[in-house]
Design a protein around this motif. Structure first.
Motif, PDB file in Angstrom:
ATOM      1  N   LEU A 186      48.559  68.699  45.869  1.00 34.43           N
ATOM      2  CA  LEU A 186      48.032  68.494  44.531  1.00 34.43           C
ATOM      3  C   LEU A 186      46.667  67.851  44.655  1.00 34.43           C
ATOM      4  CD1 LEU A 186      51.245  67.146  42.773  1.00 34.43           C
ATOM      5  CD2 LEU A 186      50.399  69.492  42.871  1.00 34.43           C
ATOM      6  N   LEU A 187      45.775  68.205  43.744  1.00 32.29           N
ATOM      7  CA  LEU A 187      44.406  67.700  43.784  1.00 32.29           C
ATOM      8  C   LEU A 187      44.231  66.563  42.783  1.00 32.29           C
ATOM      9  CD1 LEU A 187      42.526  71.119  43.879  1.00 32.29           C
ATOM     10  CD2 LEU A 187      42.994  69.583  45.798  1.00 32.29           C
ATOM     11  N   LEU A 188      43.741  65.435  43.281  1.00 31.77           N
ATOM     12  CA  LEU A 188      43.444  64.287  42.434  1.00 31.77           C
ATOM     13  C   LEU A 188      41.927  64.136  42.356  1.00 31.77           C
ATOM     14  CD1 LEU A 188      45.990  61.700  43.874  1.00 31.77           C
ATOM     15  CD2 LEU A 188      46.315  63.315  41.986  1.00 31.77           C
ATOM     16  N   PRO A 189      41.341  64.348  41.187  1.00 33.12           N
ATOM     17  CA  PRO A 189      39.884  64.187  41.072  1.00 33.12           C
ATOM     18  C   PRO A 189      39.464  62.756  41.395  1.00 33.12           C
ATOM     19  CG  PRO A 189      40.772  65.358  39.173  1.00 33.12           C
ATOM     20  CD  PRO A 189      41.946  64.818  39.941  1.00 33.12           C
ATOM     21  N   THR A 190      38.431  62.628  42.204  1.00 31.22           N
ATOM     22  CA  THR A 190      37.965  61.295  42.585  1.00 31.22           C
ATOM     23  C   THR A 190      37.432  60.524  41.379  1.00 31.22           C
ATOM     24  OG1 THR A 190      35.843  62.230  43.255  1.00 31.22           O
ATOM     25  CG2 THR A 190      37.482  61.878  44.980  1.00 31.22           C
ATOM     26  N   ARG A 191      37.023  61.215  40.337  1.00 27.22           N
ATOM     27  CA  ARG A 191      36.503  60.518  39.150  1.00 27.22           C
ATOM     28  C   ARG A 191      37.581  59.692  38.438  1.00 27.22           C
ATOM     29  NH1 ARG A 191      36.786  65.889  37.761  1.00 27.22           N
ATOM     30  NH2 ARG A 191      38.090  66.378  35.964  1.00 27.22           N
ATOM     31  N   TYR A 192      38.859  59.938  38.768  1.00 23.56           N
ATOM     32  CA  TYR A 192      39.952  59.192  38.143  1.00 23.56           C
ATOM     33  C   TYR A 192      40.414  57.981  38.953  1.00 23.56           C
ATOM     34  CZ  TYR A 192      40.434  62.990  34.799  1.00 23.56           C
ATOM     35  OH  TYR A 192      40.204  63.914  33.815  1.00 23.56           O
ATOM     36  N   CYS A 193      39.785  57.745  40.080  1.00 20.74           N
ATOM     37  CA  CYS A 193      40.215  56.598  40.882  1.00 20.74           C
ATOM     38  C   CYS A 193      39.306  55.401  40.626  1.00 20.74           C
ATOM     39  CB  CYS A 193      40.220  56.942  42.372  1.00 20.74           C
ATOM     40  SG  CYS A 193      38.614  57.045  43.164  1.00 20.74           S
ATOM     41  N   SER A 194      39.797  54.246  41.013  1.00 12.99           N
ATOM     42  CA  SER A 194      38.955  53.050  41.108  1.00 12.99           C
ATOM     43  C   SER A 194      38.579  52.951  42.575  1.00 12.99           C
ATOM     44  CB  SER A 194      39.728  51.803  40.693  1.00 12.99           C
ATOM     45  OG  SER A 194      40.098  51.881  39.341  1.00 12.99           O
ATOM     46  N   TYR A 195      37.285  52.771  42.838  1.00 14.51           N
ATOM     47  CA  TYR A 195      36.810  52.764  44.210  1.00 14.51           C
ATOM     48  C   TYR A 195      36.222  51.397  44.543  1.00 14.51           C
ATOM     49  CZ  TYR A 195      34.013  53.759  48.325  1.00 14.51           C
ATOM     50  OH  TYR A 195      33.468  53.712  49.572  1.00 14.51           O
ATOM     51  N   PHE A 196      36.637  50.856  45.690  1.00 12.96           N
ATOM     52  CA  PHE A 196      36.204  49.544  46.152  1.00 12.96           C
ATOM     53  C   PHE A 196      35.577  49.653  47.539  1.00 12.96           C
ATOM     54  CE2 PHE A 196      39.750  48.982  43.332  1.00 12.96           C
ATOM     55  CZ  PHE A 196      39.478  47.850  42.598  1.00 12.96           C
ATOM     56  N   GLU A 197      34.542  48.855  47.774  1.00 14.98           N
ATOM     57  CA  GLU A 197      33.961  48.721  49.104  1.00 14.98           C
ATOM     58  C   GLU A 197      33.938  47.246  49.469  1.00 14.98           C
ATOM     59  OE1 GLU A 197      30.073  50.491  49.386  1.00 14.98           O
ATOM     60  OE2 GLU A 197      30.883  52.516  49.231  1.00 14.98           O
ATOM     61  N   PHE A 198      34.181  46.987  50.753  1.00  8.87           N
ATOM     62  CA  PHE A 198      34.156  45.608  51.214  1.00  8.87           C
ATOM     63  C   PHE A 198      32.722  45.207  51.530  1.00  8.87           C
ATOM     64  CE2 PHE A 198      34.588  42.200  54.376  1.00  8.87           C
ATOM     65  CZ  PHE A 198      35.359  41.323  53.629  1.00  8.87           C
ATOM     66  N   ASN A 199      32.293  44.093  50.959  1.00  6.47           N
ATOM     67  CA  ASN A 199      30.966  43.547  51.220  1.00  6.47           C
ATOM     68  C   ASN A 199      31.136  42.426  52.238  1.00  6.47           C
ATOM     69  OD1 ASN A 199      28.726  41.601  50.902  1.00  6.47           O
ATOM     70  ND2 ASN A 199      28.002  43.100  49.393  1.00  6.47           N
ATOM     71  N   THR A 200      30.666  42.670  53.440  1.00  3.77           N
ATOM     72  CA  THR A 200      30.858  41.728  54.539  1.00  3.77           C
ATOM     73  C   THR A 200      30.163  40.397  54.283  1.00  3.77           C
ATOM     74  OG1 THR A 200      30.976  43.612  56.042  1.00  3.77           O
ATOM     75  CG2 THR A 200      30.667  41.450  57.033  1.00  3.77           C
ATOM     76  N   SER A 201      28.937  40.435  53.775  1.00  4.95           N
ATOM     77  CA  SER A 201      28.197  39.183  53.565  1.00  4.95           C
ATOM     78  C   SER A 201      28.844  38.308  52.490  1.00  4.95           C
ATOM     79  CB  SER A 201      26.732  39.462  53.224  1.00  4.95           C
ATOM     80  OG  SER A 201      26.624  40.162  52.008  1.00  4.95           O
ATOM     81  N   GLN A 202      29.472  38.943  51.500  1.00  9.97           N
ATOM     82  CA  GLN A 202      30.154  38.172  50.445  1.00  9.97           C
ATOM     83  C   GLN A 202      31.637  37.961  50.743  1.00  9.97           C
ATOM     84  OE1 GLN A 202      29.402  39.638  46.454  1.00  9.97           O
ATOM     85  NE2 GLN A 202      27.350  40.291  47.020  1.00  9.97           N
ATOM     86  N   ASN A 203      32.126  38.639  51.789  1.00  7.93           N
ATOM     87  CA  ASN A 203      33.518  38.553  52.194  1.00  7.93           C
ATOM     88  C   ASN A 203      34.461  38.887  51.036  1.00  7.93           C
ATOM     89  OD1 ASN A 203      35.566  38.191  54.124  1.00  7.93           O
ATOM     90  ND2 ASN A 203      35.891  36.080  53.432  1.00  7.93           N
TER      91      ASN A 203
END
Length: 154
Positions: A131-148
């Motif tokens: 099944l295909l899940l459109p990426t526009r429906y997700c919440s996306y997070f990235e880890f910021n190393t400097s801010q931990n």
């Protein structure tokens, strides 16, 4: 250790790290090994959640949709329909620094497709339905190393 056990172990490490830094869940519990649903949890609003986890080697920005196994989607939705447990699908891209979270309730009738995959656990090429899940429906997070900390990008 076999491939599937290794992936479950890495997934467990990644979700615990993410939750330690974000407190996204008040509580998370790993389900028994090889369960269709990897974790159970309680979110910040005290709602029960079922959590399916997946590690991907690709970059989320290269595709408009991400696959989920039909049987896993069906089980998550079945448990929602029977017990009201929120179905979440969490993907880690390359590592635990790039994370997408789909609440499957936001996607009605995902499109089916057949694709050829390399099943790394069986080391075989297979034709499978996904099944295909459109990426526009997700919440996306990235880890910021400097801010931990994890920063929600969308």
């Amino acid at each position: 250790m076999d491939f599937y056990s290794m992936m479950e172990e890495i997934n467990a490490k990644y979700i615990k790290n993410f939750n330690d830094k974000t407190n996204f869940f008040k509580e998370i519990t790993q389900n028994k090994q090889y369960s269709t649903i990897d974790f159970s949890g309680i979110d910040k609003k005290d709602r029960k959640c079922n959590i399916e986890l997946k590690i991907r080697t690709n970059d989320i920005f290269k595709f408009d949709e991400i696959f989920i196994e039909e049987r896993k989607y069906n089980e998550l939705m079945k448990q929602y329909n029977e017990s009201g447990i929120i179905p979440l699908y969490i993907n880690f891209f390359q590592d635990d620094k790039h994370i997408s979270i789909w609440n499957l309730l936001s996607i009605s009738n995902p499109e089916k497709t057949q694709v050829v995959i390399l099943d790394k656990g069986d080391n075989q090429t297979k034709l499978v339905t996904r099944l295909l899940l459109p990426t526009r429906y997700c919440s996306y997070f990235e880890f910021n190393t400097s801010q931990n900390k994890y920063i929600r990008k969308w």
